[in-house]
Design a protein around this motif. Sequence first.
Motif, mmCIF file in Angstrom:
data_model
loop_
_atom_site.group_PDB
_atom_site.id
_atom_site.type_symbol
_atom_site.label_atom_id
_atom_site.label_comp_id
_atom_site.label_asym_id
_atom_site.label_seq_id
_atom_site.Cartn_x
_atom_site.Cartn_y
_atom_site.Cartn_z
ATOM 1 N N CYS A 1 -17.437 39.482 36.449
ATOM 2 C CA CYS A 1 -17.834 39.006 37.771
ATOM 3 C C CYS A 1 -18.617 40.078 38.533
ATOM 4 N N GLN A 2 -18.333 41.348 38.271
ATOM 5 C CA GLN A 2 -19.050 42.434 38.939
ATOM 6 C C GLN A 2 -20.510 42.508 38.513
ATOM 7 N N THR A 3 -20.840 41.903 37.367
ATOM 8 C CA THR A 3 -22.232 41.905 36.923
ATOM 9 C C THR A 3 -23.053 40.807 37.599
ATOM 10 N N LEU A 4 -22.402 39.891 38.330
ATOM 11 C CA LEU A 4 -23.106 38.783 38.986
ATOM 12 C C LEU A 4 -23.823 39.285 40.240
ATOM 13 N N THR A 5 -24.858 38.585 40.613
ATOM 14 C CA THR A 5 -25.592 38.940 41.826
ATOM 15 C C THR A 5 -25.043 38.153 43.017
ATOM 16 N N ALA A 6 -25.082 38.773 44.179
ATOM 17 C CA ALA A 6 -24.759 38.131 45.461
ATOM 18 C C ALA A 6 -23.327 37.616 45.532
ATOM 19 N N VAL A 7 -22.380 38.372 44.999
ATOM 20 C CA VAL A 7 -20.978 37.962 45.100
ATOM 21 C C VAL A 7 -20.122 39.147 45.540
ATOM 22 N N SER A 8 -19.004 38.817 46.158
ATOM 23 C CA SER A 8 -17.992 39.804 46.514
ATOM 24 C C SER A 8 -16.668 39.330 45.942
ATOM 25 N N ILE A 9 -15.964 40.197 45.235
ATOM 26 C CA ILE A 9 -14.671 39.823 44.666
ATOM 27 C C ILE A 9 -13.602 39.971 45.740
ATOM 28 N N LEU A 10 -12.967 38.853 46.081
ATOM 29 C CA LEU A 10 -11.944 38.850 47.124
ATOM 30 C C LEU A 10 -10.568 39.193 46.585
ATOM 31 N N GLN A 11 -10.300 38.743 45.365
ATOM 32 C CA GLN A 11 -8.952 38.917 44.822
ATOM 33 C C GLN A 11 -9.007 38.845 43.300
ATOM 34 N N SER A 12 -8.184 39.645 42.644
ATOM 35 C CA SER A 12 -8.055 39.605 41.193
ATOM 36 C C SER A 12 -6.572 39.738 40.868
ATOM 37 N N TYR A 13 -6.025 38.816 40.072
ATOM 38 C CA TYR A 13 -4.581 38.836 39.840
ATOM 39 C C TYR A 13 -4.225 38.169 38.515
ATOM 40 N N TYR A 14 -2.965 38.304 38.132
ATOM 41 C CA TYR A 14 -2.406 37.708 36.919
ATOM 42 C C TYR A 14 -1.460 36.585 37.330
ATOM 43 N N ASP A 15 -1.588 35.429 36.690
ATOM 44 C CA ASP A 15 -0.749 34.286 37.059
ATOM 45 C C ASP A 15 -0.306 33.554 35.795
ATOM 46 N N GLN A 16 0.923 33.782 35.377
ATOM 47 C CA GLN A 16 1.543 33.063 34.263
ATOM 48 C C GLN A 16 0.656 32.969 33.021
ATOM 49 N N GLY A 17 0.268 34.136 32.511
ATOM 50 C CA GLY A 17 -0.498 34.144 31.275
ATOM 51 C C GLY A 17 -1.987 33.972 31.462
ATOM 52 N N ASN A 18 -2.468 34.028 32.706
ATOM 53 C CA ASN A 18 -3.894 33.874 32.990
ATOM 54 C C ASN A 18 -4.382 35.030 33.853
ATOM 55 N N TRP A 19 -5.620 35.465 33.602
ATOM 56 C CA TRP A 19 -6.290 36.375 34.519
ATOM 57 C C TRP A 19 -7.139 35.552 35.472
ATOM 58 N N CYS A 20 -7.104 35.910 36.752
ATOM 59 C CA CYS A 20 -7.707 35.075 37.787
ATOM 60 C C CYS A 20 -8.537 35.932 38.737
ATOM 61 N N VAL A 21 -9.664 35.375 39.162
ATOM 62 C CA VAL A 21 -10.523 36.041 40.139
ATOM 63 C C VAL A 21 -10.941 35.034 41.205
ATOM 64 N N MET A 22 -10.836 35.461 42.472
ATOM 65 C CA MET A 22 -11.394 34.689 43.573
ATOM 66 C C MET A 22 -12.583 35.481 44.105
ATOM 67 N N LEU A 23 -13.743 34.824 44.149
ATOM 68 C CA LEU A 23 -14.938 35.507 44.623
ATOM 69 C C LEU A 23 -15.621 34.699 45.715
ATOM 70 N N GLN A 24 -16.520 35.347 46.422
ATOM 71 C CA GLN A 24 -17.247 34.708 47.525
ATOM 72 C C GLN A 24 -18.728 35.033 47.396
ATOM 73 N N LYS A 25 -19.555 34.042 47.640
ATOM 74 C CA LYS A 25 -20.994 34.255 47.617
ATOM 75 C C LYS A 25 -21.436 34.881 48.929
ATOM 76 N N VAL A 26 -22.214 35.948 48.861
ATOM 77 C CA VAL A 26 -22.629 36.658 50.074
ATOM 78 C C VAL A 26 -24.089 36.351 50.389
#
Length: 615
Positions: A590-615
């Motif tokens: 996700c850090q390689t994407l353009t025009a985004v900000s990572i709001l949250q990154s976490y682990y949830d029951q066997g999954n890696w999860c990212v919440m991002l926002q378009k800037v």
Amino acid sequence: MAAPSTAMDSNHQSNYKLSKSEKKFLRKQIKARHTVLRHEGIETVSCATESLVVANGGLGNGVTRTQLLLVLEECGKVDALLMPPNKPYSFVRYKTTEESKKAYVTLNGKEIMNDLGQKIILYLNFVEKVQKSLKHRRVKHFGYEFHYENNNVDKDKPLPGGLPDIWDNILERWLNEGFIKHKPDQLTINQYEPGHGIPAHIDTHSAFEDEIISLSLGSEIVMDFKHPDGVTVPVMLPRRSLLVMTGESRYLWTHGITPRKFDTVQASKGQKSGIITSDVGDLTLRKRGVRTSFTFRKVRQTPCNCGYSLVCDSQMKETPPSFPESDKEASQLEQEYVHRVYEEIAGHFSSTRHTPWPRIVEFLKALPSKLDSFLLTFRKIGCDRSQKLVEICRERRFQAFVCDALAVPIRSGSCDACISIAVIHHFATAERRVAALQELVRLLRPGGKALIYVWAMEQEYNKEKSKYLRENRISRGKKDAINSGTSVREPLVERTPDVDSQDPARSVPSITEFQEGGSNSRKIINSKLPIHTNRTSFHSQDLLVPWHLKGSPGKDKPVEPSGPGGAHGPSPVFHRYYHVFCGGELEAACQTLTAVSILQSYYDQGNWCVMLQKV
């Protein structure tokens, strides 16, 4: 080149745009972390420690201890250098953290020459407590060398000397007393310290005859048998006992030993062998000791014709696909092992999706509501690559349409929010996974948010097993089924021959798993995608995960539970391609994407999860 600042902290949240070389370096760093996690169970850490893993700086890459020490000692006094045999990495411990920091910054991306004249690029990551984590055990092969990467032998390369003479009388006794039907010609001796284990596996059908025989000396142990449907049956193997696997237990169930120092066993004094029941009033812990196992096999000279054709490599109509080397091959792999499979299993798959995931519900509820009634009506819309899954959605009065996640037919910047749940991990290359993420960002308006879930390689996190691993259940039917093909014999041998070997228990690709392809690189011996054993930990990032189709349900009909897996008529099996993500990998993508900000990154029951926002 010097290590970019993002390499030290994969959780760094920034809008800083990485250069092309920094992105390449970050991908190599991540791949190095995945390899050491997969082969050693060692997680890298973002904070500086005295110890480092040096990817590409291993004996398996043709790098000698003298060569590596000369490079490492440029940064400080080396306290210890561990170079596992045949591995493409090593571990170094410096006297101080400052020296290890200097090595991290100075040597990351450094190019050296190995003994073969090949160019090697080093990649370093911080680790903790290396010595106690390495998983090597003493092993010795006779007759034929057993290859752990594919549970097979090279039939054209027998080892000189055959089996030791000491075993002739013992094997004849087993034959005469009816314990075994074939005289083995292959023997593997392993010595396990407390905490060692064996990954769940099935010895390759085409490689060996029906019987797999294991003599246990030293400490008793609990071996886990797993059915393809996910059921686990723990079986106690007493010291000086003989285990004979035939039929279903040999061909259909995997067997393995969980790496731990204590086993849960029956407290009853009379219960010394056999299945460990789930009677909470009769369970206790027992500390493991040193165990030596003698595993005997008879090498098969003709194709296997067992009754388990759906899982038999001799009878399979198709061979497992290879890892894709181009975008075209990746697309073909996805078509055959993702798109086609979901069309086949849509009804059954849908019947297993019944409860919303709490944190996804939380994300959706937190979105601002539209006041305009027209917009409110069309606020939620879904899409999927599977025509049959979309039809199920429509029948349930949901708005949904068929499309490709790489090209969603919606105007750019028109969505307030997007969710991508269990989708990105079905794309077969890193480039296609990033392209799918970029397509999500394209759909968002400025300020819009996206939530992304992918399957995690780490199915045990913070000492807690995921729901996927916890859903192993023991049924009486499965216990009865395994009893029909497995036997544990009483003591037959009192003394063990000397074990003298430094071979690693598991083989891994011996040359640059991390390097660029080209004239200086050797190909991995087996590029076929491995088939995962359901409800077990992952041992590879790119793999095929079986789906056992039960019944023939309609789109909205519940699926009847299947009975015990018998020798005849196991349920149809379909294989889905997955790339399971290691910690930090989704966020790095996700850090390689353009025009985004990572709001949250976490682990949830066997999954890696990212919440991002378009800037």
